[in-house]
Every structure is written in structure tokens, then in C-alpha cells.
Motif scaffolding. Sequence first.
Motif, short mmCIF file in Angstrom:
data_model
loop_
_atom_site.label_atom_id
_atom_site.label_comp_id
_atom_site.label_asym_id
_atom_site.label_seq_id
_atom_site.Cartn_x
_atom_site.Cartn_y
_atom_site.Cartn_z
N VAL B 134 16.35 2.84 22.41
CA VAL B 134 17.46 3.74 22.45
C VAL B 134 17.49 4.45 23.90
N HIS B 140 25.80 -0.42 25.89
CA HIS B 140 27.35 -0.47 26.36
C HIS B 140 27.80 0.06 27.59
N MET B 181 35.42 1.07 10.39
CA MET B 181 34.18 0.62 9.57
C MET B 181 33.89 1.29 8.21
N CYS B 206 24.63 7.23 12.58
CA CYS B 206 25.84 7.76 12.58
C CYS B 206 26.66 8.07 13.82
N HIS B 210 32.04 8.96 13.17
CA HIS B 210 33.15 8.07 12.91
C HIS B 210 33.23 7.53 11.80
N ASP B 228 21.10 10.23 13.15
CA ASP B 228 21.13 9.67 14.36
C ASP B 228 19.90 10.12 15.34
N GLY B 230 20.06 10.40 18.50
CA GLY B 230 20.70 11.05 19.64
C GLY B 230 21.18 12.46 19.26
N GLU B 256 14.04 4.66 10.77
CA GLU B 256 12.83 4.04 10.49
C GLU B 256 11.93 5.09 9.60
C1 LIG Z 1 26.71 1.45 17.77
S1 LIG Z 1 26.23 3.19 17.28
C2 LIG Z 1 26.64 3.34 15.66
C3 LIG Z 1 28.20 3.56 15.48
C4 LIG Z 1 28.51 4.59 14.08
N1 LIG Z 1 27.72 3.91 13.11
C5 LIG Z 1 29.89 4.24 13.70
O1 LIG Z 1 30.38 3.70 12.71
O2 LIG Z 1 30.66 4.95 14.71
C6 LIG Z 1 24.31 2.94 17.17
C7 LIG Z 1 23.79 4.64 16.95
O3 LIG Z 1 22.44 3.91 16.44
C8 LIG Z 1 21.63 5.08 16.94
N2 LIG Z 1 20.30 4.55 16.50
C9 LIG Z 1 19.59 3.43 17.25
N3 LIG Z 1 18.24 3.50 16.63
C10 LIG Z 1 18.49 4.51 15.69
C11 LIG Z 1 17.26 4.71 14.59
N4 LIG Z 1 16.10 3.95 14.70
N5 LIG Z 1 17.52 5.87 13.81
C12 LIG Z 1 18.68 6.71 13.92
N6 LIG Z 1 19.71 6.18 14.70
C13 LIG Z 1 19.47 5.16 15.74
C14 LIG Z 1 21.90 5.22 18.14
O4 LIG Z 1 21.54 6.50 18.71
C15 LIG Z 1 23.65 5.05 18.12
O5 LIG Z 1 24.12 6.49 18.08
#
Ligand SMILES: C[S@@+](CC[C@H](N)C(=O)[O-])C[C@H]1O[C@@H](n2cnc3c(N)ncnc32)[C@H](O)[C@@H]1O
Lengths: 84, 402
Positions: B134, B140, B181, B206, B210, B228, B230, B256
Amino acid sequence: MPERVSVLADQLDATQRVLAKHSIDARAEIQALVLDDAALEEREARRQAMLERMFYLVRKEAAEAAGKETTESYFAALDAIAER
Amino acid sequence: MLNTFQQQLHAVLPTPTPEEASRQEFAKSLKHFIQQGLLPGLQPVYAGRAAPRFEKEAGRSPKDRHDIRKAMVSDNYFRHYAAVNRISQELLWDSVIDSIEREEDALRAAAAENSAKNRGELRVPENFQVPRYVSALDIHCMPGGYAGDPEDPDGVSLGVLYDRGVYLYSMGYTGPFNDDMGRSVVNYLKRKMPDFKPKRILDLGCTVGHSTLPYKELFPEAEIWGIDVGGPMVRYAHARAGAFGLDVNFAQMNAEETEFEDASFDLVVSHILLHETSGKAMPRVLEECFRVLKPGGLMIHADLPPFDLMDPFTQFILDNETYYNNEPFWGAMRDLDQVAMAKQAGFDPESVRFDTAPMAVMEYAGAGYTEDSAADVAEREFTAGEFAPGGGWEVLIAQKPA
Ligand SMILES: C[S@@+](CC[C@H](N)C(=O)[O-])C[C@H]1O[C@@H](n2cnc3c(N)ncnc32)[C@H](O)[C@@H]1O
């Protein structure tokens, strides 16, 4: 393009200044303007039409590939007509 | 279709000036044009000239998505498409950043105020380790990525950027709240399993919540957690939920390895999370889902379907995301056997399956969402390279043995 945009921006600025002389605060009114569905559609149609013109040549390539209108087939067609 | 979709603004989003609004609309229009005006040309260009050229040079026809890529990268039409696509992405984020910077202080205050309205918990630990997949890339091409600057402990501007940017990125296809979604999965559950009443729900990855909020809306009695990696995302998510008057818990945690107890959730979901993880992380996420679920609990991941369900040209189009949109795992994930992976994690083999959750976007009306335009989005054929699979979201479903 940038020249055109610069001219447009000046024109818009001039319009707003002229309106201000007549006590119409166009800037504030524009800021407060809420677009209805008809206005949204008109704007979007204009933007899509502009993009279509901008990408006309690129899109022509795809159209030709779709119609298999290659240069060869074009000349072949010309030859075919000439031979008649 | 004329796309005039408009996002529902709320207390933690900036109000763009007319000029900013025009730039943002242009970015959205350009994306629409790319998908409707340029994307459809790739197939004829491939069939009409790129594939024959490949055959001439290689002495055989292209056999998989890698061959198709080789055939296409040197083609002018494809290069044009790819370049404009990338530029549209950059224009989009740029157009949003200006309004955020202009209102930065006000947004910070609004976030604090609305976060206080949310009676759900907000957990942001110190020294949180953001996984490399990440932190290493701006996925994007979003400037700052999800994790942002750890030195800015209460910043929310990346959350704002994501909220507004993703609306434009998806061209409003996921509804005025960007929540299609989550809403579609909840609708799916309500329709297919009317007796299922989850009391505790976990949404992994999350982002700004959203997809999380529809779960609270449609299961108001349930305790909802969104996690998340982030920090700016979960802080903003907490404030945004408050702005909508919802009590939802958010935490900065890694999917994880969460902090939740064994067997403590009835439902664990994610929405387009898995493709943003990695080959090593993804099986760990599934194992973690298994661990935190109660016996009989349900796991649902909404993402794009695996490659073996698609023809090679479609695969190639989707693969473009890997190369031009900083999505390294996007292509590789689709080669994995997700069903086997879920079984491996311990889920009931009989229960593991892919299904389609039809898009909920039709439920909206107003602000550009007319019945016809929403139907155009919801009832499209699946077209690779367009945002969101027409028709519905592909979901991987599995149940923990009771
Ligand atoms: C495309 S976004 C998801 C969009 C969101 N679920 C929605 O429906 O609006 C992907 C997200 O996954 C998070 N992410 C990636 N790897 C992760 C992990 N191992 N644990 C928690 N969050 C993670 C990223 O930080 C990012 O915010």
C-alpha cells in the motif's frame, strides 16, 4: 487552443465587469447557480461533442480498421473502378 | 447515454468554485468519452491491424493476453488510448486538490465536528505499520496514496481527495454516495438470505467507508466496524459517517492481522480490497476472515472475477490497469484460484462460490440520476475497461462451518 481559451476567459471577464456596472454581481450569482437536469445535459452534450471533434482523426483509424478500409483495399477499389 | 450524475455533497466535502466544478466535470466527461468513444476502437484495431502485424512478425497468431499486449503496445491507436487514459486520471486528481487546499482549515474543523457526532469508536494506533504493497505506490495514481504522511496525525485531506476523486473516477456509476458496492451486497443478502440478521459486521479495506455505511443503514441494529491501513482514510470515514448521522466504528488495522477476537463477527465483507493487496497477503486475509468469523458466519468479497472466466482480449484490457494505473496485483490476482484459496483457509468447500450481486444504482433518483441513465449503467453488458462490470458486482462467498 491556448489562444482561444485565453480569448474566451477575457471575454467572460469583460462580460462580468460590464454586468457589474449595471449592478449585477454575476460572479456571486454564478457561484450560487444550481444546475437543473436540463442544464447538466446540455453541458455534457456540448463537452462530448467537443471531445468527438478533438478525437475525430484517432477515431477514424478505429472505424477504418473495423471496416478493414486499409490503404490497399482503397487502391484496390480504385483500380477495380478504373478497370471497368 | 449522457452522463450527468452528480455526487451528494455533505458536511465534510469542499464546495467547489464554479471553475473547480467545471474542471471536475471535464475530467469526468473525458473519462466517459474514453470509455464510450475510444475504448470500443481497441478491438477492431487489434483484429484489423495489430494481430495481423503480430502474425507476420512472429509467424503465429497471438495466443494469450501477453501476446496481445506485445501486438498492441506499438500501435498508435492503443498508445493514444493509453496516454489519454492516464492523463484523464491525473487531471481528475488535480482538479480536486485545488478545492481541498482552498478549504483545508474548514475541512479539518468540519471533520472534528462531525467525528464527534459519530458515537462509534475511532481507533488509530501509534506507530502503525502500513504494508509495503500500500505504501509503495500511489494506487490509481492518487497523489499521496491511502496512507499519506505519518507526521500529519489528524489530517483528513487525503480522505476528502479520495471521496471526491473516486466519485469522478467512477463517473458517478456507484451512486451519489459512492456506495453501490456495499448497497448491492446488502441487497443481495436481504434477497437471498432474508433470515440472515448479522449482529456484528466487519468491512475490510473500507477506505472512507463508502461501502460500509449501507450495512448500518440496512442492518441498523448491528455493530459495524470498518478497518483500513490508511490512517487519513479511517479518520475521514469516522467523520463522514457522523455527517450522515450514523454510528459506525472505524479503526486503522491490517486485514491480514486484526485486533479482533476469534469468532466475534457474523459477517465479514470487503469491496475491491483483494486486488490491492499482494500474492502473500491475500491468503492471509482469507485466513483472518475465517478466524474472526463465528461458526456459520459468512465471508463476502466483492471484486472482479478471475481471468479464467474471460477471453484473452478482455484479460488484456483489464491488465492495462496494472501497467497504466499503478495496480500491480490487479492482473496477477485474476490468475489465482480464489475458490481453492478460500477452501484452504478452512471454509466449507460446499459453500465457496462466485455469484453476481446486481447493481443497486437504479434505486437513486435526482441529481442527474434519471431512471433511464441509471438503468443504462445497471443493465450494461460487461465491458472490460469500463468502470464497474455492467450488471453487477462479482462476489466470492464462503461460509465457516457451523
Ligand atoms: C479500492 S480501496 C477499497 C474501497 C472501499 N472498500 C469501498 O468500497 O469504497 C482499497 C483499500 O484497501 C486498503 N487496504 C489494502 N490492504 C489492506 C490491508 N491489508 N488491510 C486493510 N486495508 C487494506 C487500502 O488502504 C485502501 O483503502
